[in-house]
Design an enzyme around this catalytic site. Sequence first.
Site, PDB file in Angstrom:
ATOM      1  N   CYS A 107      43.719  10.198   4.136  1.00 26.35           N
ATOM      2  CA  CYS A 107      42.258  10.097   4.076  1.00 26.35           C
ATOM      3  C   CYS A 107      41.665   9.817   5.439  1.00 26.35           C
ATOM      4  O   CYS A 107      41.020  10.663   6.043  1.00 26.35           O
ATOM      5  CB  CYS A 107      41.879   8.997   3.102  1.00 26.35           C
ATOM      6  SG  CYS A 107      42.740   9.148   1.541  1.00 26.35           S
TER       7      CYS A 107
ATOM      8  N   LYS B 143      31.108  10.249   1.541  1.00 31.87           N
ATOM      9  CA  LYS B 143      32.567  10.065   1.556  1.00 31.87           C
ATOM     10  C   LYS B 143      33.119  10.147   2.983  1.00 31.87           C
ATOM     11  O   LYS B 143      33.922   9.309   3.417  1.00 31.87           O
ATOM     12  CB  LYS B 143      33.207  11.140   0.675  1.00 31.87           C
ATOM     13  CG  LYS B 143      34.688  11.279   0.824  1.00 31.87           C
ATOM     14  CD  LYS B 143      35.385  10.123   0.158  1.00 31.87           C
ATOM     15  CE  LYS B 143      36.851  10.097   0.543  1.00 31.87           C
ATOM     16  NZ  LYS B 143      37.606   9.154  -0.226  1.00 31.87           N
TER      17      LYS B 143
END
Length: 426
Positions: free
Chosen positions: A259, A205
């Site tokens: 993010c 991720k």
Amino acid sequence: MNFEKICVLGLGYIGLPTASTFATHGLKVVGVDVNPAVVSTLQSGQIHIHEPGLRTLVQAAVGSGNLIVRPAPEEADAFIIAVPTPFFDDKRADMRAVISATEAIVPHLRRGNLVVLESTSPPRTTVDLVKPILERSGMKAGIDFSLVYSPERVLPGQILRELIENARVIGGFDRSSAEAGRDLYATFVLGEIFLTDATTAEMCKLMENTYRDVNIAIANEFSRLAERFGIDVWEAISLANRHPRVRILNPGPGVGGHCISVDPWFLVEAAPDITSLIRTARQVNDSQPAEVVELVRRALEGQLEGRKVAALGLSYKPDVDDLRESPAIEVAHLLQKAGAVVTCFEPFKPESDIPGLKTVPTLAQAIDEADVLLLLVGHAGLRSIDPFVVAQLTKARSVVDTVKGWDEASWTTLGFGFHRLGVNKG
Ligand code: SAJ
């Protein structure tokens, strides 16, 4: 493994769509949020975030009786932690929400349960932070309960589709945990499901978002080079991208959102001695709002003091209402610091109240008195505004486009001066 009832902790951009999707696929879901305003909004049938299709999905989930919203978790077959992981001012990860969500699960944890962490987290969070807290229950991960890290990878604006269609990585504390995770997500995931260990899934991720950040940073640096060497970076990028192995991203006012502008710091924090490229990319992207200020200054012949700027778009990227870490907001603040008078308009949050900024609910109010129109976000509704109509509504005769959202000729034929980030053909 069979799941009938799950608890989803954190009902934000990821938790709410995830909880609702499980519910519409037949599971009993208890959605949990510690914010009473979120709980009451959802209980009254409303939603607190903008995402295409989400309202209908949540209403279907609640209407089916499968999704209920509560302020605290309760016994369930599986628990999914989807709480925010922001960073502190010094860029260290703020894991307080993960810690308290995990602690809230402990009294309800039963033998045979599955616990999933979805929140983006520094490497080893699942094994070094979450596991010890859960084991305060007296039970052992991999023996008494399953423990998994499974990153969300959905793109805001396309969350509902990507949640189902994207490939899913499931990192188990051990193999049987990973298999339990696979059984849970197979409820609705149509994309491929890949099993690995928890730390690999965490790294995966962080690597995805860091890769994108570094690639946007190089596009931003190319745009600075283009301005220095008197060319149009957009043209140069589109030509370079005709190479079969080159795919340069777009420059812009900076990288925002919760993010990509955050996650690379988790790697820098975890290993500062071996992450100089990642740190530099972050710094390049973070300094992009200051580049925009200089562009506006040039458009106003070097004078920002007292000049009126209509800042169009405040969200972190096109066609979403999310203002978190938005570079557009940073640009507006920096312009004000430089003495400009800034009026902001965000079509997706027309009534937003942002500390230190003047926002207005309509485009007409934003541009009315302006000296320059500054396009900061390529929202479809802003890209398609008609320069002819705008020309009647404002005395401004200068526009600055930071996202290649507007067609230069349509403005210049009406007498506007036109300035685009990454272009210096004067
Ligand atoms: N941006 C540019 N130039 C580009 C592309 C984006 O300046 O060419 C800017 C955007 O304007 C925005 C920021 O970058 O400010 C991030 O936008 P984004 O669309 O690249 O990504 P996010 O933050 O909305 O979502 C990302 C996605 N990650 C990747 O594409 C690798 C998504 O799949 C993740 O699930 C999400 O982060 C997340 O939650 O981590």
